[in-house]
Write a protein that holds these residues in place. Sequence first.
Motif, short mmCIF file in Angstrom:
data_model
loop_
_atom_site.label_atom_id
_atom_site.label_comp_id
_atom_site.label_asym_id
_atom_site.label_seq_id
_atom_site.Cartn_x
_atom_site.Cartn_y
_atom_site.Cartn_z
N ASN A 188 0.84 -1.20 0.00
CA ASN A 188 0.00 0.00 0.00
C ASN A 188 0.87 1.25 0.00
O ASN A 188 2.10 1.16 -0.01
CB ASN A 188 -1.02 0.00 1.15
N VAL A 189 0.24 2.36 -0.05
CA VAL A 189 0.76 3.73 -0.09
C VAL A 189 0.92 4.23 -1.52
O VAL A 189 1.84 3.84 -2.25
CB VAL A 189 2.10 3.93 0.66
N GLY A 190 0.00 5.06 -1.90
CA GLY A 190 0.11 5.80 -3.15
C GLY A 190 -0.26 5.05 -4.42
O GLY A 190 0.04 5.53 -5.51
N GLY B 298 -6.03 3.37 1.12
CA GLY B 298 -6.42 4.17 2.28
C GLY B 298 -7.12 5.44 1.87
O GLY B 298 -8.36 5.50 1.83
N ARG B 299 -6.35 6.45 1.52
CA ARG B 299 -6.93 7.76 1.20
C ARG B 299 -7.94 7.72 0.06
O ARG B 299 -8.99 8.38 0.17
CB ARG B 299 -5.81 8.75 0.91
N TYR C 42 -7.94 12.84 11.70
CA TYR C 42 -7.55 12.79 13.11
C TYR C 42 -8.36 13.77 13.96
O TYR C 42 -7.90 14.26 14.97
CB TYR C 42 -6.04 13.05 13.29
N TYR D 284 -14.86 12.24 6.52
CA TYR D 284 -14.72 10.77 6.48
C TYR D 284 -15.89 10.12 5.75
O TYR D 284 -15.70 9.27 4.90
CB TYR D 284 -14.64 10.19 7.90
C1 LIG Z 1 -6.81 9.36 8.15
C2 LIG Z 1 -5.80 8.24 8.11
C3 LIG Z 1 -5.55 7.51 9.25
C4 LIG Z 1 -4.61 6.48 9.23
N1 LIG Z 1 -4.39 5.77 10.38
C5 LIG Z 1 -3.48 4.77 10.37
C6 LIG Z 1 -3.24 4.00 11.56
O1 LIG Z 1 -3.82 4.24 12.60
N2 LIG Z 1 -2.30 3.02 11.49
C7 LIG Z 1 -1.63 2.71 10.34
O2 LIG Z 1 -0.79 1.80 10.35
N3 LIG Z 1 -1.84 3.41 9.21
C8 LIG Z 1 -2.75 4.43 9.19
N4 LIG Z 1 -2.97 5.15 8.05
C9 LIG Z 1 -2.16 4.84 6.85
C10 LIG Z 1 -2.96 3.96 5.91
O3 LIG Z 1 -3.18 2.69 6.46
C11 LIG Z 1 -2.18 3.77 4.61
O4 LIG Z 1 -0.93 3.19 4.88
C12 LIG Z 1 -1.96 5.09 3.94
O5 LIG Z 1 -3.18 5.78 3.85
C13 LIG Z 1 -1.29 4.93 2.55
O6 LIG Z 1 -2.13 4.32 1.61
P1 LIG Z 1 -2.90 5.22 0.54
O7 LIG Z 1 -1.84 5.86 -0.32
O8 LIG Z 1 -3.78 4.26 -0.23
O9 LIG Z 1 -3.68 6.24 1.32
C14 LIG Z 1 -3.90 6.18 8.04
C15 LIG Z 1 -4.16 6.92 6.88
C16 LIG Z 1 -5.09 7.95 6.92
C17 LIG Z 1 -5.36 8.72 5.65
#
Ligand SMILES: Cc1cc2nc3c(=O)[nH]c(=O)nc-3n(C[C@H](O)[C@H](O)[C@H](O)COP(=O)(O)O)c2cc1C
Length: 89
Positions: free
Chosen positions: A17-19, A40-41, A69, A76
């Motif tokens: 994951n991530v991006g 995630g996002r 947060y 959300y």
């Molecule tokens: C609002 C928000 C809260 C998050 N909370 C956590 C968390 O509590 N623990 C965690 O490991 N990652 C958390 N993440 C990270 C996500 O699990 C994920 O790694 C991150 O959003 C990157 O993926 P994306 O590019 O698809 O968003 C959070 C991300 C967002 C946007």
Amino acid sequence: MTLKEFRAVFPGAIIGNVGYTQDTAEERIASGDVDLIAFGRPFITNPDLVERFRHGWPLEKFDDNHHWYTFGPTGYTTYPEHGKDVPEA
Ligand SMILES: Cc1cc2nc3c(=O)[nH]c(=O)nc-3n(C[C@H](O)[C@H](O)[C@H](O)COP(=O)(O)O)c2cc1C
């Protein structure tokens, strides 16, 4: 450690994951580096993300993160599904 290196030593399912976008996620899975990609996002701003991927519908961008947060649903659960009205907070 890269995902390729991790794959070589870890026998279980690997989730990247991530991006990722739909295209880069599909490419990564096809490469064999990972079994799944987590989003995630994009899921926050596109509650119907899977349907949007499936139909090629446009994605809502996640450019407003000042609600993250914080308490309450705003930012959300206030993004609409494709073609629908914005839900009330
Ligand atoms: C609002 C928000 C809260 C998050 N909370 C956590 C968390 O509590 N623990 C965690 O490991 N990652 C958390 N993440 C990270 C996500 O699990 C994920 O790694 C991150 O959003 C990157 O993926 P994306 O590019 O698809 O968003 C959070 C991300 C967002 C946007």
